[in-house]
Design an enzyme around this catalytic site. Structure first.
Site, PDB file in Angstrom:
ATOM      1  N   ILE A 128      47.046  64.848  39.688  1.00  0.00           N
ATOM      2  CA  ILE A 128      47.294  64.770  41.243  1.00  0.00           C
ATOM      3  C   ILE A 128      48.263  65.966  41.540  1.00  0.00           C
ATOM      4  O   ILE A 128      48.079  66.713  42.451  1.00  0.00           O
ATOM      5  CB  ILE A 128      47.824  63.470  41.603  1.00  0.00           C
ATOM      6  CG1 ILE A 128      46.786  62.395  41.632  1.00  0.00           C
ATOM      7  CG2 ILE A 128      48.186  63.575  43.242  1.00  0.00           C
ATOM      8  CD1 ILE A 128      47.269  61.023  41.887  1.00  0.00           C
ATOM      9  N   SER A 253      52.528  54.490  44.401  1.00  0.00           N
ATOM     10  CA  SER A 253      51.206  54.205  43.784  1.00  0.00           C
ATOM     11  C   SER A 253      50.772  52.880  44.329  1.00  0.00           C
ATOM     12  O   SER A 253      51.208  52.205  45.111  1.00  0.00           O
ATOM     13  CB  SER A 253      51.407  53.500  42.106  1.00  0.00           C
ATOM     14  OG  SER A 253      50.690  52.936  41.421  1.00  0.00           O
ATOM     15  N   TYR A 266      57.377  49.559  36.418  1.00  0.00           N
ATOM     16  CA  TYR A 266      56.694  50.509  37.311  1.00  0.00           C
ATOM     17  C   TYR A 266      56.412  50.109  38.647  1.00  0.00           C
ATOM     18  O   TYR A 266      56.775  50.740  39.515  1.00  0.00           O
ATOM     19  CB  TYR A 266      55.521  51.203  36.430  1.00  0.00           C
ATOM     20  CG  TYR A 266      54.678  52.066  37.130  1.00  0.00           C
ATOM     21  CD1 TYR A 266      55.154  53.412  36.836  1.00  0.00           C
ATOM     22  CD2 TYR A 266      53.522  52.015  37.852  1.00  0.00           C
ATOM     23  CE1 TYR A 266      54.312  54.413  37.446  1.00  0.00           C
ATOM     24  CE2 TYR A 266      52.587  52.816  38.554  1.00  0.00           C
ATOM     25  CZ  TYR A 266      53.101  53.979  38.103  1.00  0.00           C
ATOM     26  OH  TYR A 266      52.334  55.158  39.166  1.00  0.00           O
ATOM     27  N   LYS A 270      57.734  52.013  41.981  1.00  0.00           N
ATOM     28  CA  LYS A 270      56.715  52.549  43.054  1.00  0.00           C
ATOM     29  C   LYS A 270      57.003  51.644  44.391  1.00  0.00           C
ATOM     30  O   LYS A 270      56.850  52.383  45.572  1.00  0.00           O
ATOM     31  CB  LYS A 270      55.483  52.572  42.530  1.00  0.00           C
ATOM     32  CG  LYS A 270      55.096  53.310  41.409  1.00  0.00           C
ATOM     33  CD  LYS A 270      55.621  54.777  41.687  1.00  0.00           C
ATOM     34  CE  LYS A 270      55.294  56.032  40.581  1.00  0.00           C
ATOM     35  NZ  LYS A 270      55.336  57.424  41.107  1.00  0.00           N
ATOM     36  N   THR A 301      42.796  60.446  36.205  1.00  0.00           N
ATOM     37  CA  THR A 301      43.797  61.238  35.778  1.00  0.00           C
ATOM     38  C   THR A 301      44.244  60.400  34.292  1.00  0.00           C
ATOM     39  O   THR A 301      43.772  59.018  34.163  1.00  0.00           O
ATOM     40  CB  THR A 301      45.020  61.265  36.528  1.00  0.00           C
ATOM     41  OG1 THR A 301      45.827  60.103  36.602  1.00  0.00           O
ATOM     42  CG2 THR A 301      44.737  61.980  37.948  1.00  0.00           C
TER      43      THR A 301
END
Length: 361
Positions: A128, A253, A266, A270, A301
């Site tokens: 990205i 995210s 995580y 985010k 990705t």
């Protein structure tokens, strides 16, 4: 007004003065006629009045001559563009990697909605981040790319410069103060200022539960994903203020809205970026700096392989949310360019999802 008649003020009837202008029309004396539109001017008096056919013939000849010149110039411009496109295709239009952004930009006709603006994009050598760097440069910006490894920086810069884009790069681990300082210094030295900051860099070193995560992992995830954008922005802010207007794009995210157990801390980092976006947007509004947040869904990705390479998970996801395809990095890039552009100057504090569906009401 009919071409055969002229509207003449009473004070000028004696001299019967009329002007012949573009499109074979007569205009009233004293009316404004742009010089560029005048193909011929004739003073008509009782003592000299050429036949109407002669006047119209002269005017038509001048029109045809002017149109021929315009067409010739257009043909030459098109030939130049096609030649330049051919050079780019053959890889002949590029710039040495060692040149600064300023030196590179002199060899490029900077056009686009972001022309002559400067963007710093972290985590921008693949995925990205790379797509965003490319799009910003395509839209005219000078872009500074960065990531943790020199070989990745070199590869990304070379690829973008081969496309004729104004790009330079440096190694920067956003969790390290000395790297952030070097990134800022390089951007200022070579570009003279900074307009946009796009924070893409992020980590997730552990797949596991939140409560089972060590303090060391907690610190690493929060340092890179949450603290580093703030610390980097604090260094860039005085220079962004001088430019009159700026934009900050944080990258969160889908996990912020739809956390997965295996992503643990995580998810938390985010989700915190959504709150950071709101807070910074209020703090920086008086400085004419907009702060918004990109919220990517499942994008193809390396970072998202855990999700889209699990066929069972991906199939269930597609069926439940009616998602027809996996996202591409370029799906995010256009939005970021828009948020940096003057068209988005009235948008701030927003978190915008790019996921093929909406995870919220």
């Amino acid at each position: 007004m009919p071409a055969s008649e002229a509207c003449i003020p009473a004070s000028l009837l004696a001299s019967c003065v009329t002007l012949v202008v573009t499109r074979r029309a007569y205009v009233q004396i004293g009316s404004a006629v742009p010089e560029s539109s005048l193909l011929s001017v004739h003073i008509l008096t009782p003592s000299f009045r050429p036949p109407m056919e002669e006047l119209l013939t002269r005017t038509q000849e001048r029109e045809e001559h002017s149109q021929g010149q315009v067409q010739q110039e257009a043909d030459q411009a098109m030939a130049t563009r096609l030649q330049a496109a051919a050079w780019v295709q053959r890889g002949q239009l590029h710039h040495p990697a060692g040149l600064s952004v300023q030196k590179i930009s002199r060899g490029i006709d900077q056009k686009g909605i972001l022309a002559n603006r400067v963007a710093v994009v972290t985590g921008s050598t693949n995925g990205i981040g790379f797509a965003i760097a490319r799009r910003l440069a395509q839209d005219g910006a000078h872009v500074v790319v960065s990531s943790r490894k020199q070989q990745n920086v070199d590869r990304a810069v070379a690829a973008l410069q081969e496309e004729g884009l104004s790009v330079m790069g440096t190694v920067c681990h956003v969790g390290k103060a000395e790297d952030r300082k070097r990134l800022v210094a390089m951007a200022l030295q070579h570009c003279g200022g900074i307009d946009f900051l796009v924070c893409v860099a992020g980590v997730n070193p552990l797949v596991g539960s939140t409560l089972g995560t060590s303090e060391q992992v907690w610190d690493k995830i929060l340092d890179v994903n949450l603290k580093s954008p703030v610390l980097l922005l604090s260094q860039l802010l005085p220079h962004m203020e001088k430019r009159g207007r700026g934009a900050v794009i944080l990258v969160s995210s889908l996990a912020a809205y739809m956390p997965r157990v295996e992503l643990g801390v995580y998810n938390v980092s985010k989700t915190a970026l959504l709150g950071l976006t709101k807070t910074l947007s209020l703090e920086l509004a008086p400085k004419n700096i907009q702060v918004n947040c990109l919220v990517p869904g499942i994008i193809k990705t390396d970072f998202s392989k855990l999700l889209y390479e699990n066929e069972a998970v991906w199939k269930k996801f597609m069926e439940y949310y009616w998602v027809k395809r996996i996202g591409q990095p370029e799906d995010c890039a256009g939005l970021v360019s828009f948020l940096c552009s003057p068209d988005a100057s009235y948008i701030t504090g927003e978190s915008i999802v790019v996921a093929g569906f909406s995870p919220r009401l």
